[in-house]
Design a protein around this motif. Structure first.
Motif, mmCIF file in Angstrom:
data_model
loop_
_atom_site.group_PDB
_atom_site.id
_atom_site.type_symbol
_atom_site.label_atom_id
_atom_site.label_comp_id
_atom_site.label_asym_id
_atom_site.label_seq_id
_atom_site.Cartn_x
_atom_site.Cartn_y
_atom_site.Cartn_z
ATOM 1 N N ARG A 211 0.836 -1.198 0.000
ATOM 2 C CA ARG A 211 0.000 0.000 0.000
ATOM 3 C C ARG A 211 0.871 1.248 0.000
ATOM 4 N N SER A 212 0.352 2.314 -0.600
ATOM 5 C CA SER A 212 1.048 3.602 -0.605
ATOM 6 C C SER A 212 0.116 4.650 -0.025
ATOM 7 N N GLU A 213 0.625 5.458 0.881
ATOM 8 C CA GLU A 213 -0.220 6.445 1.553
ATOM 9 C C GLU A 213 -0.650 7.523 0.569
ATOM 10 N N LEU A 214 -1.938 7.857 0.626
ATOM 11 C CA LEU A 214 -2.499 8.881 -0.258
ATOM 12 C C LEU A 214 -2.333 10.251 0.377
ATOM 13 N N SER A 215 -1.860 11.199 -0.410
ATOM 14 C CA SER A 215 -1.702 12.562 0.089
ATOM 15 C C SER A 215 -2.885 13.442 -0.280
ATOM 16 N N VAL A 216 -3.827 12.889 -1.048
ATOM 17 C CA VAL A 216 -4.990 13.671 -1.465
ATOM 18 C C VAL A 216 -6.259 12.990 -0.989
ATOM 19 N N SER A 217 -7.340 13.764 -0.921
ATOM 20 C CA SER A 217 -8.626 13.250 -0.481
ATOM 21 C C SER A 217 -9.487 12.903 -1.690
ATOM 22 N N LYS A 218 -10.612 12.262 -1.444
ATOM 23 C CA LYS A 218 -11.556 11.981 -2.534
ATOM 24 C C LYS A 218 -12.067 13.280 -3.142
ATOM 25 N N GLY A 222 -11.821 14.363 -7.083
ATOM 26 C CA GLY A 222 -12.966 14.814 -7.864
ATOM 27 C C GLY A 222 -12.776 16.166 -8.505
ATOM 28 N N ARG A 223 -11.986 17.028 -7.870
ATOM 29 C CA ARG A 223 -11.739 18.370 -8.426
ATOM 30 C C ARG A 223 -10.544 18.397 -9.363
ATOM 31 N N GLY A 224 -9.796 17.321 -9.412
ATOM 32 C CA GLY A 224 -8.552 17.308 -10.180
ATOM 33 C C GLY A 224 -8.732 17.543 -11.667
ATOM 34 N N VAL A 225 -9.906 17.221 -12.212
ATOM 35 C CA VAL A 225 -10.133 17.388 -13.633
ATOM 36 C C VAL A 225 -10.236 18.870 -13.996
ATOM 37 N N SER A 226 -11.136 19.587 -13.355
ATOM 38 C CA SER A 226 -11.335 20.996 -13.714
ATOM 39 C C SER A 226 -10.170 21.878 -13.268
ATOM 40 N N LEU A 227 -9.515 21.507 -12.142
ATOM 41 C CA LEU A 227 -8.426 22.325 -11.636
ATOM 42 C C LEU A 227 -7.073 21.843 -12.118
ATOM 43 N N ASN A 228 -7.067 20.812 -12.964
ATOM 44 C CA ASN A 228 -5.852 20.324 -13.591
ATOM 45 C C ASN A 228 -4.787 19.942 -12.562
ATOM 46 N N ILE A 229 -5.250 19.199 -11.553
ATOM 47 C CA ILE A 229 -4.341 18.736 -10.511
ATOM 48 C C ILE A 229 -4.095 17.248 -10.717
ATOM 49 N N GLN A 230 -2.856 16.849 -10.770
ATOM 50 C CA GLN A 230 -2.504 15.439 -10.885
ATOM 51 C C GLN A 230 -2.416 14.846 -9.491
ATOM 52 N N ALA A 231 -3.479 14.076 -9.091
ATOM 53 C CA ALA A 231 -3.520 13.544 -7.723
ATOM 54 C C ALA A 231 -2.700 12.271 -7.635
#
Length: 231
Positions: A211-218, A222-231
């Motif tokens: 497992r790898s710890e996630l630094s981002v939330s759900k 969900g916002r990564g598409v419109s805000l162009n964030i690579q989660a």
């Protein structure tokens, strides 16, 4: 109003390890009463400020931050849960209040006046914050969850898969939302929640899977598409 304070850690695991972990956890922990054969659906509408301050606080890793959301478990439900999650160092505080479906629908439209109809101080706090900081609906996140619980230290382990989202429709109770995937379909999110410390026999089971710890939330996924964030 429910008020929970606990530590919470998130990890990404692959579906194969998820299936193995699900079987092992089920042999030593209680299965959530809502699990069923395939788990249960969770749908959440997240609110944020006009400049997406809560999103930015999470991406920047601030120790003190919050998320405000409406949550339901079925489009046919007669109610929704208004929730505020606050990060406080290593702990997450979650407060939640059950509100009527009709009131939740008005909140989905950015109308927070129905919160005046609830005597709980939490409703007044949410109204003041959402009104003064101009919170608006930003994204709906939906996924399937299977959960396992242990009474000791209020331990709760969840496996979340089929993460989807929409940033174009905020109708929380709609049976047909334009949802799209926001996470690799061959992976799922493992969440580990507990008070105090994690019991060793559960920790040993978790250590058996990669497992790898996630630094981002759900919400960030969900916002990564419109805000162009690579989660």
């Amino acid at each position: 109003m429910n008020d929970v304070l606990r530590q919470e850690k998130k990890f990404a695991i692959n579906l194969t390890d998820g299936a193995i972990l699900r079987q092992r956890l089920g042999s030593v922990m209680h299965r959530d009463a809502h699990n069923g054969a395939q788990g249960y659906i969770i749908r959440s509408l997240y609110f944020d400020t006009p400049d997406d301050q809560d999103f930015s606080d999470k991406i920047d890793g601030l120790e003190l931050r919050r998320k405000i959301r409406l949550r339901t478990y079925s489009p046919q439900s007669s109610f929704a849960m208004l929730e505020m999650k606050q990060k406080q160092g290593p702990y997450q505080r979650k407060r939640s209040l059950r509100i009527a479906r009709e009131d939740a629908q008005r909140l989905c439209q950015g109308d927070y006046e129905p919160l005046h109809g609830y005597d709980d101080p939490f409703a007044a706090e949410c109204y003041g914050l959402m009104h003064c900081r101009c919170y608006r609906p930003k994204a709906v996140i939906e996924y399937r969850r299977q959960a396992f619980v242990a009474r000791e230290n209020h331990i709760r382990i969840t496996l979340d898969s089929q993460l989807t989202a929409t940033e174009t429709s905020f109708q929380l109770f709609s049976p047909r939302l334009p949802l799209y995937p926001v996470m690799d379909p061959f992976h799922m999110v493992l969440e580990v929640k507990y008070n105090g410390f994690l019991l060793s026999y559960i920790k040993d089971l978790l250590d058996l899977v990669e497992r790898s710890e996630l630094s981002v939330s759900k919400y960030c996924l969900g916002r990564g598409v419109s805000l162009n964030i690579q989660a």
